[in-house]
Design an enzyme around this catalytic site. Structure first.
Site, PDB file in Angstrom:
ATOM      1  CE  LYS A 117       4.122   5.077  -3.950  1.00  0.00           C
ATOM      2  NZ  LYS A 117       3.638   5.573  -5.256  1.00  0.00           N
ATOM      3  NE  ARG A 180       0.769   8.403  -2.042  1.00  0.00           N
ATOM      4  CZ  ARG A 180       0.212   7.408  -2.879  1.00  0.00           C
ATOM      5  NH1 ARG A 180       0.691   7.615  -3.945  1.00  0.00           N
ATOM      6  NH2 ARG A 180      -0.359   6.240  -2.315  1.00  0.00           N
ATOM      7  NE  ARG A 187      -4.966   2.972  -3.713  1.00  0.00           N
ATOM      8  CZ  ARG A 187      -4.122   3.475  -4.272  1.00  0.00           C
ATOM      9  NH1 ARG A 187      -3.719   3.105  -5.408  1.00  0.00           N
ATOM     10  NH2 ARG A 187      -3.145   4.402  -3.556  1.00  0.00           N
ATOM     11  CG  ASP A 260      -4.093  -1.747  -8.474  1.00  0.00           C
ATOM     12  OD1 ASP A 260      -4.103  -2.233  -9.783  1.00  0.00           O
ATOM     13  OD2 ASP A 260      -2.850  -1.477  -7.952  1.00  0.00           O
TER      14      ASP A 260
END
Length: 493
Positions: A117, A180, A187, A260
């Protein structure tokens, strides 16, 4: 052709990779490489996550690993990509979204996806730079591991790496990348995307992939006359309900529960403007961008159900019957309150259920709210009261002493037959001493901006074992300073 075919410098992390989500094909993702950052450095790392991934013991000693987890060096066996999804943001359809600053490295043979990320712009960045800033990256890293320490389902974080490269938000800031880790980053919005675009083939392929990988029991259930997609919706609803019960019991505000940002596996995902409550205020809004209070603390359970209804609408072409889809959501209405009461009984040290427990729970929450009593400190002191019988430390938290005395009498009568030492121990296992308060995160962030990462390491150690006493670290379990209330966390964080 492999994306890495022309590379001569490639990092080998000692992991084996498999296609995973990427096998769904180009309709679901775009292959691309992370954008390098200059001169990366370690900010924080989790050895627990490294072990879970199966990284070698010396994984952090290599400069190539540092570069790889910053996105500056390709990793052997990976074919990085960003995924497309859509969603509702603050209750409004936002259209196409996607991984705007997260790039998936792939899935390990152990079944864990690894994502960077802040690794640069993607086709879904919507004009953004695809970067993450140091402050928000530290917050996400610490809270991911803090939630795991609390026993709450969550994405995990392997590391935070930083760079002196500048990122412009309200002001210039340092760039950073969070590595991560999760069984899946899918999602609700992934399903909404294909449903909204009337692409039923892709919608079915996605649902089949998730069911076969994560919900195989839905294939053989007799629920809904064997409708696997309805059973899948029900299973997601129940996981989400259990998650929300844990959030509410521990006093966690997510802050931006857009569809989301909702995990199909019932994980806590996307740590932005989150907060653990200081003084207990059911109407607390932790997201400075949430001017209407849509995601206030006491609204979270209802918002989760609304989001599940959006997921049900997306799955309707597969379920085939609106009444069946609605029925698949019904268990949320019983799972959430039952799970919440079970969590609160554990916090109260009640090993069995009684009719009077709901009154006891509602009574203490009203007292806490009326006095804006510090939520974490109250529960820890109540645990200590069961150990030593001294009510004064917990009683001192309340201005309404008669009201609290009356409640404590009911609480003590409920425990009249309890073995106090055992009850105190069980309460300490349900009531953490340490949570990631905003001011603690802010202090670690400010030190990290000066290249002092000791605060990050100290907090990580405490938050990974938040129920233990750690007597030398009592300062991290104290009341927040007055300036803590001035900290503003927004969606840009």
């Amino acid at each position: 052709m492999s994306l890495l075919a022309e590379d001569t410098d490639v990092a080998d992390l000692g992991l084996r990779w498999k296609p995973g989500f990427a096998a769904l094909g180009p309709a679901f993702l775009t292959h691309l490489r992370p954008t390098p950052l200059p001169d990366p450095y370690w900010v924080g790392h989790s050895e627990a996550v490294a072990r879970e991934l199966g990284l070698p013991a010396d994984w952090r000693q290599s400069d190539t690993t540092l570069a790889a987890l910053t996105g500056s060096l390709p990793i052997a066996g990976t074919h990085p990509f960003a995924t497309v999804y859509s969603g509702h943001q603050f209750g409004v359809w936002a259209g196409q979204l996607g991984d705007g600053r997260a790039i998936m490295l792939g899935e390990t043979e152990g079944g864990l996806e690894v994502q960077l990320k802040g690794a640069g712009r993607t086709p879904y960045s919507r004009g953004g730079d695809g970067r993450a800033v140091l402050r928000s990256s530290i917050r996400e890293f610490l809270c991911s591991e803090a939630m795991h320490g609390l026993g709450i389902p969550t994405t995990r974080a392997l590391s935070v790496t930083g760079s002196d490269a500048r990122v412009f938000r309200e002001e210039p800031e340092s760039a950073a990348v969070v590595a991560r880790v999760a069984p899946s980053f899918i999602r609700f919005g992934h399903f909404e995307h294909f449903a909204a675009n009337q692409r039923e083939d892709e919608l079915r392929a996605l649902a089949d992939y998730v069911i076969d990988r994560h919900y195989p029991a839905c294939r053989t259930t007799e629920r809904f006359n064997g409708n696997a997609y309805a059973a899948f919706l029900e299973a997601v609803s129940e996981r989400t309900a259990a998650l929300l019960a844990q959030w509410q019991a521990v006093g966690f505000c997510h802050g931006v529960m857009n569809t989301d940002n909702m995990s199909i596996l019932g994980l806590t995902i996307d740590y932005g403007p989150f907060q653990f409550l200081d003084g207990f205020d059911p109407r607390h809004i932790c997201n400075h961008s949430d001017t209407q209070g849509r995601y206030a603390f006491n609204q979270q359970p209802n918002v989760a159900y609304w989001n599940l209804f959006c997921l049900a609408q997306a799955l309707l072409p597969l379920i085939g019957d609106q009444e069946v889809a609605v029925a698949a959501l019904e268990s949320y209405k019983t799972v959430f309150p039952n799970a919440f009461e079970a969590r609160m009984r554990a916090k109260l040290g009640l090993a069995d259920a009684a009719e009077s427990d709901r009154v006891l729970i509602e009574g203490v929450l009203k007292l806490l709210a009326a006095g804006k009593v510090d939520y974490t400190i109250f529960w820890r002191r109540l645990s200590q009261y069961m150990a030593d019988g001294n009510a004064e430390p917990v009683r001192d938290l309340f201005l309404d002493r008669p009201g609290f005395d009356a409640w404590l009498l009911s609480f003590s009568e409920r425990h009249a037959q309890s073995e106090r030492t055992e009850t105190a121990a069980s309460m300490r296992r349900a009531n953490p001493k340490y949570v990631l308060r905003n001011h603690l995160g802010q202090q670690a962030i400010e030190a990290a901006a000066q290249k002092d990462f000791s605060g990050v390491a100290t907090l990580l150690a405490l938050l990974q074992t938040p129920f233990e006493e750690h007597p030398d670290a009592d300062a991290y379990a104290g009341f927040p300073p007055d300036w803590a209330s001035t900290i503003e966390i927004s969606c840009s964080s």
